[in-house]
Design a protein around this motif. Structure first.
Motif, PDB file in Angstrom:
ATOM      1  N   SER A 185       0.809  -1.208   0.000  1.00 27.47           N
ATOM      2  CA  SER A 185       0.000   0.000   0.000  1.00 27.47           C
ATOM      3  C   SER A 185       0.846   1.263   0.000  1.00 27.47           C
ATOM      4  O   SER A 185       0.574   2.215  -0.743  1.00 27.47           O
ATOM      5  N   VAL A 248      -6.335  -3.732   4.468  1.00 26.40           N
ATOM      6  CA  VAL A 248      -5.172  -2.999   3.964  1.00 26.40           C
ATOM      7  C   VAL A 248      -4.890  -3.320   2.506  1.00 26.40           C
ATOM      8  O   VAL A 248      -4.577  -2.441   1.697  1.00 26.40           O
ATOM      9  N   GLY A 251      -6.939  -1.238  -0.193  1.00 23.94           N
ATOM     10  CA  GLY A 251      -6.420   0.085  -0.528  1.00 23.94           C
ATOM     11  C   GLY A 251      -5.146   0.008  -1.346  1.00 23.94           C
ATOM     12  O   GLY A 251      -4.928   0.811  -2.263  1.00 23.94           O
ATOM     13  N   ASN A 309     -10.527   1.106   3.950  1.00 29.63           N
ATOM     14  CA  ASN A 309     -10.076   0.558   2.686  1.00 29.63           C
ATOM     15  C   ASN A 309     -11.221   0.009   1.839  1.00 29.63           C
ATOM     16  O   ASN A 309     -11.167   0.063   0.611  1.00 29.63           O
TER      17      ASN A 309
END
Length: 373
Positions: A185, A248, A251, A309
């Motif tokens: 990310s 996570v 995203g 996210n």
């Protein structure tokens, strides 16, 4: 019952200072009230939020940035928090970098080592927080800091499972999902904020390398939920399906697809999101982690990360189920998991038991996400 099928100062308002004056239908006021309450824990001396830890502080800062993105009325306030945290919080790092970093700070510079501790995932949370601060303020100091943190993380690229990946921390050989998702990310976020094509390409290559390695490992189960980490033999350790592990990566894939379009990134993100909802949502579409109501000190943060996210994914690949989950979580938090000080707890379905800056900032993410869906 899990949904296994597909499916603290109240805000002062003229003529009313009671929390009940803020209705469940008033999304902007709910989020602003949550910000007021979150900031009762903010310690201007430390630049951090009392009652929660170092990495949680990065997420507290991120949710403020998330709100500022959709509510321009809080941007000046948010910028003040970012600047104070930049100046103050590094002195409260539980395991700071070398002494030359302190000297650099005294000279007025920023040094990524001030924000590094022994855990690589903690480092990455701060990188994302400073990217979020940059997006609000366009202050290059914040982006430079995030880039410095990433540079340190890249040096930690491992050679054990599949000849790659990032360990959880410098003193551990545990290869976990979230640290590697965070690396993906951060790299993808930085690619979309690069100042040159060459710089962008470098970050894209890191993000793609991480994603390809991640998929090749035994992280993703047959139901598309992501396991916590790998055993010493690099096989899935079959631990609980934690919400932040499902979040996570969403995203990261959204940002990677923006930087280097490839429909498979969003396809994977949608499969993971749907799998997570099927595993973690109750019949009212409210997300839960298995630790509830005793999730301290870390898992109290997890669900807000997922919702943050999921909202990112919904903005580029909208699905009605994502909107319903976000809206249902926000409505349930306000109705069922809030005390008379407007503090928000860990069990979003209720009843409210207790709150701290971690539970509150996590739940606040749902209130903020609801503004966009």
């Amino acid at each position: 019952m899990l949904f296994s099928s597909w499916i603290r100062l109240g805000l002062i308002v003229v003529g009313c200072i009671q929390p009940e004056c803020v209705t469940a239908d008033d999304d902007p006021l709910r989020a602003q009230t949550a910000l007021d309450t979150l900031q009762t824990w903010y310690n201007t001396t430390s630049g951090l939020w009392d009652t929660c830890g170092w990495w949680n502080g990065a997420n507290c800062m991120t949710v403020i940035a998330d709100l500022a993105q959709v509510d321009s009325s809080v941007r000046e306030r948010a910028a003040g928090v970012f600047q104070n945290t930049l100046v103050k919080a590094q002195d409260y790092n539980p395991n700071p970098g070398p002494e030359n970093a302190t000297q650099a700070r005294r000279q007025g510079g920023v040094n990524a080592a001030d924000w590094l501790d022994s855990a690589y995932d903690d480092d990455a949370w701060w990188a994302l927080a400073w990217i979020a601060a940059y997006d609000i303020t366009h202050d290059p100091t914040y982006l430079t800091l995030a880039q410095g943190i990433f540079s340190s993380l890249a040096k930690a690229w491992g050679t054990r499972c599949g000849n790659g990946g990032i360990y959880w921390m410098a003193t551990s050989s545990y290869v976990n999902a979230v640290t590697n998702e965070l690396f993906l990310s951060v790299a993808a976020h930085l690619a979309n904020r690069a100042s040159s094509d060459a710089e962008k390409e470098e970050y894209v290559q890191w993000a793609q390398k991480q994603w390809n390695w991640f998929v090749a490992q035994d992280f993703i189960g047959p139901n598309n939920t992501i396991n916590d980490g790998l055993l010493d033999n690099c096989q899935n350790n079959n631990q609980s399906v934690w919400s932040y592990n499902q979040g996570v990566v969403l995203g990261g894939l959204v940002e990677l697809n923006k930087a280097a379009p490839d429909q498979t990134y969003l396809e994977w993100a949608n499969k993971i999101a749907v799998g997570a909802i099927e595993a973690l949502a109750d019949a009212n579409l409210v997300i839960h982690d298995v630790c509830e109501p005793d999730c301290a000190p870390n898992a109290t943060q997890f669900k807000g990360i997922f919702i943050r996210n999921l909202k990112m994914l919904h903005m580029v690949s909208p699905r009605e189920i994502y909107r319903k989950v976000i809206s249902s979580c926000a409505a349930s938090i306000w109705a069922n998991d809030r005390n008379d000080l407007n503090e928000l707890g860990v069990d979003w379905a209720g009843p409210f038991a207790s709150a701290d800056a971690s539970t509150h900032s996590s739940a606040m993410e749902a209130l903020v996400a609801a503004l966009s869906v």
